[in-house]
Write an enzyme that holds these catalytic residues in place. Structure first.
Site, PDB file in Angstrom:
ATOM      1  N   ASP A  13      -2.658  -4.031   8.056  1.00  0.00           N
ATOM      2  CA  ASP A  13      -4.027  -3.785   7.614  1.00  0.00           C
ATOM      3  C   ASP A  13      -4.858  -5.015   7.994  1.00  0.00           C
ATOM      4  OD1 ASP A  13      -6.254  -2.837   6.010  1.00  0.00           O
ATOM      5  OD2 ASP A  13      -5.627  -4.299   4.485  1.00  0.00           O
ATOM      6  N   ASP A  15      -8.710  -5.901   6.635  1.00  0.00           N
ATOM      7  CA  ASP A  15      -9.516  -6.477   5.546  1.00  0.00           C
ATOM      8  C   ASP A  15      -8.672  -6.819   4.322  1.00  0.00           C
ATOM      9  OD1 ASP A  15     -11.494  -5.888   7.283  1.00  0.00           O
ATOM     10  OD2 ASP A  15     -12.611  -4.536   5.969  1.00  0.00           O
ATOM     11  N   ASP A 209      -2.702  -4.585   1.546  1.00  0.00           N
ATOM     12  CA  ASP A 209      -3.115  -5.023   0.206  1.00  0.00           C
ATOM     13  C   ASP A 209      -3.750  -3.909  -0.621  1.00  0.00           C
ATOM     14  OD1 ASP A 209      -5.527  -4.881   1.751  1.00  0.00           O
ATOM     15  OD2 ASP A 209      -6.503  -6.093   0.203  1.00  0.00           O
TER      16      ASP A 209
HETATM   17 MG   LIG Z   1      -7.199  -4.067   2.948  1.00  0.00          MG
END
Ligand SMILES: [Mg+2]
Length: 269
Positions: A13, A15, A209
């Site tokens: 991922d 961001d 996350d």
């Molecule tokens: Mg993220």
């Protein structure tokens, strides 16, 4: 083609994971990125961003590996020695999504999507710069909409979407209308792709996350959880590693430690 030192691929991922949540800085991850490059291990970006948003990012990070846009919706593989990409849809095409949304509009549902807005409108709502809004509006596999109807009608809307094999993912301001794909599609796709290309069994490392990363982490061999802003994911795989620090610093430390352990394992074996 150069075979990797370890039969591994990394899916990540962006961001809040490889990029700092607030300033998009990735410098803390440079040692691990250099290590991947040294080992010829692909680092595949798997983001909810669009193709056009991801291109300049890849360039600035000097990444030449395949990548995945719009939550597993579309896969892009660079053709060697050119700026051209081979693309595969793992989700529903943008046109088919827009067609279903048009049907729903004709049935009286009220909403507005990126397709209905100008660059300036998207910029105003998202806080993106107008030129960034242009990139966010060029879509392949999902449509962000703003719901302008009764909240109660949303479940009816969802039922009709699922009749057309579409689903929705609730974000902050937007509801993302998309195919049944999620980020785990890319794990399956690239596991097959590299196993065929390298003609050997491979292992997948995945880092994320957010809630939309959980399926990707669950389908990887070595999930790495980066602590999220609000909560920390808990994949069931006992091989899961949890980064101590958020963002690129956690990305770096945990991935380097894993690569180190896997290298030792190979040397012992
Ligand atoms: Mg993220």
């Amino acid at each position: 083609m150069i075979l990797p030192s370890l039969p591994l691929i990394v899916l990540t991922d962006l961001d809040g994971t490889l990029l700092d949540h607030d300033n998009y800085d990735y410098r803390a991850a440079m040692p691990a990125l250099a290590c991947l490059r040294q080992f010829h291990i692909p680092c595949i970006f798997n983001s909810s961003k669009t193709f056009d948003e991801m291109l300049p990012l890849r360039e600035s990070m000097n990444n030449h590996d395949p990548f995945v846009s719009e939550n597993g919706g579309a896969v892009f593989i660079p053709k060697e020695g050119s700026a051209v990409f081979h693309s595969e849809m793992t989700g529903s095409s943008y046109n088919s999504i827009l067609n279903v949304l048009q049907l729903l509009r004709e049935q009286g549902f009220r909403f507005r999507g990126f397709h209905d807005m100008s660059d300036q409108e998207v910029a105003d709502i998202t806080g993106l710069k107008p030129e960034e809004a242009t990139l966010a509006r060029r879509r392949h596999a999902s449509e962000p909409i703003i719901w302008e109807d009764d909240e109660l009608r949303l479940s009816e809307f969802l039922s009709i979407l699922s009749c057309h094999n579409l689903r929705m993912l609730k974000g902050g301001r937007f509801i993302h209308v998309m195919g049944s794909n999620d980020k785990s599609e890319a794990v399956t796709f690239f596991r097959d792709y590299y196993q065929t290309l390298w003609d050997q069994e491979i292992r997948v490392i995945a880092l994320g996350d957010g809630d939309n990363d959980l399926a990707m982490l669950e389908s990887a061999d070595y999930p790495i959880v980066i602590p999220g802003k609000n909560n920390t994911l808990k994949p069931e795989n006992p091989a899961t590693r949890f980064a101590e620090k958020p963002g690129p610093a956690g990305w770096n430390d945990t991935l380097l430690a894993l690569l180190n352990d896997l290298t030792k394992e190979v040397n012992r074996g």
